[in-house]
Design a protein around this motif. Structure first.
Motif, short mmCIF file in Angstrom:
data_model
loop_
_atom_site.label_atom_id
_atom_site.label_comp_id
_atom_site.label_asym_id
_atom_site.label_seq_id
_atom_site.Cartn_x
_atom_site.Cartn_y
_atom_site.Cartn_z
N THR A 11 0.84 -1.20 0.00
CA THR A 11 0.00 0.00 0.00
C THR A 11 0.88 1.26 0.00
OG1 THR A 11 -0.11 0.00 2.42
CG2 THR A 11 -1.83 -1.19 1.23
N ASP A 12 0.20 2.40 -0.24
CA ASP A 12 0.87 3.72 -0.21
C ASP A 12 2.14 3.73 -1.05
OD1 ASP A 12 -1.09 4.70 1.43
OD2 ASP A 12 0.06 4.43 3.28
N VAL A 13 2.02 3.28 -2.29
CA VAL A 13 3.16 3.26 -3.20
C VAL A 13 3.35 4.67 -3.78
CG1 VAL A 13 4.17 2.24 -5.25
CG2 VAL A 13 2.77 0.84 -3.72
N HIS A 14 4.55 5.19 -3.67
CA HIS A 14 4.88 6.52 -4.20
C HIS A 14 6.20 6.43 -4.95
CE1 HIS A 14 1.68 8.52 -1.93
NE2 HIS A 14 2.05 7.76 -0.89
N SER A 26 8.85 4.26 -2.92
CA SER A 26 8.61 3.94 -1.51
C SER A 26 7.23 3.31 -1.37
CB SER A 26 8.71 5.19 -0.64
OG SER A 26 7.73 6.14 -1.00
N TRP A 27 7.02 2.52 -0.33
CA TRP A 27 5.75 1.81 -0.13
C TRP A 27 5.63 1.35 1.31
CZ3 TRP A 27 10.09 -0.07 -2.45
CH2 TRP A 27 10.68 -1.20 -1.86
N LYS A 28 4.47 0.79 1.63
CA LYS A 28 4.22 0.16 2.93
C LYS A 28 3.84 -1.30 2.69
CE LYS A 28 2.77 4.31 5.43
NZ LYS A 28 1.67 4.96 6.21
N ARG A 66 11.46 -0.49 2.65
CA ARG A 66 10.28 0.17 2.08
C ARG A 66 10.69 1.25 1.08
NH1 ARG A 66 6.84 1.14 7.71
NH2 ARG A 66 6.82 -1.05 8.37
N ARG A 67 11.90 1.19 0.58
CA ARG A 67 12.38 2.20 -0.35
C ARG A 67 13.39 1.56 -1.28
NH1 ARG A 67 11.93 7.67 0.29
NH2 ARG A 67 11.24 7.28 2.44
N SER A 95 0.62 -4.03 -6.84
CA SER A 95 -0.06 -2.80 -6.44
C SER A 95 -0.60 -2.10 -7.67
CB SER A 95 0.93 -1.89 -5.70
OG SER A 95 1.98 -1.51 -6.58
#
Length: 333
Positions: A11-14, A26-28, A66-67, A95
């Motif tokens: 989740t929260d992939v940027h 980056s992600w969670k 996470r990066r 994702s």
């Protein structure tokens, strides 16, 4: 029964570009109930957005990572990126794809710096000048060892930054990065220092943040200039006032001196500001006429005006006229 592969996606992939040939992602992790065992790592897939080809994957073997930075890309190109987790049984779902474009040019290189003037509560970070692309600003990040970074933005025209309000006898870490029109560059290597036990003033430089606003140059200079203008104006006005008072007093004294010699109304105020008696007219030259000497009697060099050049001659003529009249009276008798 064997555990299946992860059933949830990260989740929260940027993602954001790092220069013209790199993208940082980056992600969670996915929800823990979807792990189905222990996560081994992640697969990061990327491809040119308009390409019909399949994703090219990079593998990270750190389950807590996470990066990740994807390198070797084309400049000013849009890429599609996905992330998926894997465990001992296989990988989970991808994702949602995100799109990011690399930059046309690169941001500045990491700046070099040194740490000096370490005290019990601060340290001075000095940036070294280097030939690089124009820098818009710097970012200084510092932290106590093992804690979160504290970012501080520093203008490009400053070559140093004072760290303050630190704890004594503690180890801190510092790193720097620079910005230009293409974004933020990479952070420099981390430098560590330990604050001293007691406060020392040797080589200590306080930052502008520690100086009260009423001592800063943008406050002191205008106030000082205003005081100079006010004092100059007051002194000039006082001088002008004293000159006017002195002139008025001088006129009054002169008027009082002349009032005892000339009839009322014969004093004249001239355009230059001075009071003078009427202009002297020489007496007639006709013989037998007695000339009054009343006006001659008050002609004195100290009266504040000039006597006619021929006063002495006129006095001699008056004396001759008086003697002539005496002789005639004796002949008649």
């Amino acid at each position: 029964m064997c555990n299946p592969s992860p059933s949830g996606a990260p989740t929260d992939v940027h993602a954001h570009p790092i220069g013209s040939k790199q993208i940082e992602v980056s992600w969670k992790p996915p929800p823990s109930e979807s792990w189905h065992g222990v996560l081994k790592g992640y697969y990061l897939g990327y491809k040119v957005s308009t390409s019909p080809l399949a994703y090219v994957y990079h593998t990270t073997t750190e389950p807590l990572g996470r990066r990740f930075r994807i390198k070797g890309l084309q400049k000013s190109t849009a890429y599609s990126i996905v992330v998926k987790a894997y465990n001992g049984m296989g990988s989970g779902p991808e994702s949602q794809p995100i799109e990011v474009k690399t930059r046309e040019s690169d941001p500045p290189y990491p700046p070099s710096f040194v740490i000096t003037d370490v005290t019990s509560s601060g340290a001075l970070v000095q940036m070294k000048s280097e030939e690089m692309s124009p820098v818009l600003q710097y970012i200084v990040e510092y932290r106590r060892q093992g804690e979160e970074w504290n970012p501080v933005h520093v203008p490009r025209d400053k070559s140093s930054f004072q760290l303050s309000r630190l704890d004594n006898c503690m180890t801190y870490e510092v790193r720097l990065a620079a910005y230009n029109e293409h974004g933020r560059g990479e952070f420099s290597s981390t430098l560590a220092f330990t604050t001293t036990e007691r406060e020392t003033n040797i080589g200590f430089r306080s930052s502008e943040e520690d100086i009260p606003f009423y001592f800063r140059h943008y406050f002191v200079l205008p106030v000082a200039a205003s005081v100079v203008v006010i004092v100059t104006t007051v002194v000039f006005a006082w001088v002008c006032y004293k000159r006017v008072v002195f002139r008025q007093h001088r006129h009054l004294v002169l008027q009082q001196q002349l009032a005892g010699h000339l009839p009322e109304g014969q004093l004249t105020l001239h355009r230059d500001g001075y009071i003078r008696p009427p202009t002297y007219s020489p007496p007639s030259n006709r013989r037998g006429v007695v000339v009054s000497t009343s006006i001659v009697g008050i002609l004195n060099p100290e009266d504040g005006y000039d006597a006619p050049w021929d006063v002495k001659k006129q006095q001699q003529q008056q004396q001759l006229a008086i003697e002539d009249n005496g002789i005639r009276q004796n002949l008649v008798e």
